[in-house]
Design an enzyme around this catalytic site. Sequence first.
Site, PDB file in Angstrom:
ATOM      1  CE  LYS A   1      -9.190   0.921   3.797  1.00 45.66           C
ATOM      2  NZ  LYS A   1      -9.385   1.997   2.812  1.00 45.66           N
TER       3      LYS A   1
ATOM      4  CG  ASP B   1      -2.838  -3.249   7.693  1.00 45.12           C
ATOM      5  OD1 ASP B   1      -4.016  -3.634   7.783  1.00 45.12           O
ATOM      6  OD2 ASP B   1      -2.534  -2.139   7.247  1.00 45.12           O
TER       7      ASP B   1
ATOM      8  CB  ILE C   1      -7.434  -2.723   8.091  1.00 41.76           C
ATOM      9  CG1 ILE C   1      -6.844  -2.584   6.683  1.00 41.76           C
ATOM     10  CG2 ILE C   1      -6.466  -2.200   9.135  1.00 41.76           C
ATOM     11  CD1 ILE C   1      -6.624  -1.130   6.279  1.00 41.76           C
TER      12      ILE C   1
ATOM     13  CE1 TYR D   1      -3.107   3.059   0.981  1.00 39.97           C
ATOM     14  CE2 TYR D   1      -2.204   2.933   3.206  1.00 39.97           C
ATOM     15  CZ  TYR D   1      -2.978   3.578   2.260  1.00 39.97           C
ATOM     16  OH  TYR D   1      -3.636   4.730   2.600  1.00 39.97           O
TER      17      TYR D   1
END
Length: 480
Positions: free
Chosen positions: A276, A238, A240, A153
């Site tokens: 998200k 991560d 999410i 990302y």
Amino acid sequence: MGFSGGSEVQLLSKMAAGNGHGEDSPYFDGWKAYDSDPFHLTENPDGVIQMGLAENQLSFDLIQDWMAKHPQASICTLEGLDDFKDVAIFQDYHGLPEFRNAVANFMAKVRGNRVKFDPDRIVMSGGATGAHETVAFCLADPGDAFLVPIPYYPGFDRDLRWRTGVQLLPVHSDSSNNFKITMNAMEEAYAKAAAENIRVKGILITNPSNPLGTILDRATLVDLVAFVNSKHIHLVCDEIYAATVFTQPDFVSVAEVIDEVECNRDLIHIVYSLSKDLGLPGFRVGIVYSYNDAVMRCARKMSSFGLVSTQTQRLVAGLLSDDEFVGRYIFESAERLATRHERFTSGLEQVGIGCLESNSGLFLWMDLHKMLKEQSFESEMELWRVVVNEVKLNVSPGQSFHCAEPGWFRVCFANMDDEVVEIALRRIRTFVAKADLAAKKRRCWQNKLNKLSFKSRIFDDVAMSPRSPMPHSPMLRAQN
């Protein structure tokens, strides 16, 4: 009186005046193109369609319905007005107990209740952005590094590096094995950092992956936990997009793995968010969940700089404490994501465009390498500019995700309604048809040129032959 020339004072700090935010990336350039000419179904139907925003709007109606039935959840309604004063004046950086309990339970439900989370380890932050910076601040000094598998990302360059001075070092992966993480690549990246005298403090992974839309299998997670234990470095996960997995195989959290293997839990940290999974990025609910007590204490102090408002905490606590709603939302969201994913991938397949096989996330990793004039990142940028400025679709080029191969693009599919999806697919079909026609014309002209060249060579061979019935040219006779 003003200042000029060499006497002009520096009004900003070096950090503020620098380019650490990384806003010059094509990832952000695409957003600027959209902002300057945003698509609207009636007011601007020829504008840029936003396909660079990883936002989940497919199940927003479920949350709106819940809100309509539970107006007391908000202190800004007549039904919730009695609690207005208490919520408005209270702000503890530990967070409301009901909020932490609700988030911990939701994290468990998203993971099939195969693992439990301790509410006392829930640390608030202003979205995942703030959570990542907090973790980087707690774990690393300026100049230290995290290993990050590519592609990753683009916002990580801002979130982890800008204000902390931490470095992000790429761990190679490519399409030869569908961009899977390998321990050989990890070892190579770690050794390279050591050779350059860079201290590696940890590994950062996204699971499910942004931009790939794939999940890490249990064996890879076990290997990663073993790797960080052997090097005595941290593993930051991560997670999410945990609730965006819409088909098999199921999502596996690192929290499940460390319940099954011998490891130093002080090295394991999870970043989570409601942006998200619930499609609530505007609420700025980010979570740091660390198994390390010292990190948890530091992160809680740091959370003072990015607290979640008590109004939001109260509403979220009510929403996530409704077990019936949560169960229905998780199921329905996965169904809708699967349907949209199928619609988009099948639409692309109709015009010969493939994507990396995926089962999670709010995006596709689209393969356009066959449409590049040459296999280079310069050619990728040239194609991207055409897609953004002429096709009017804001997709994100792979190089902004640090991809090792040109021709890959991230396309977000969950931030629009069905009608806009069809318009986007129609634009793609038109673009590909024009590109195919242009390529066909180029091949046709090339074939004609090749034939002319072939005839010319035959003519020259015949003319130059001593047995040729044709008289030799004066130039030829002059040379003899």
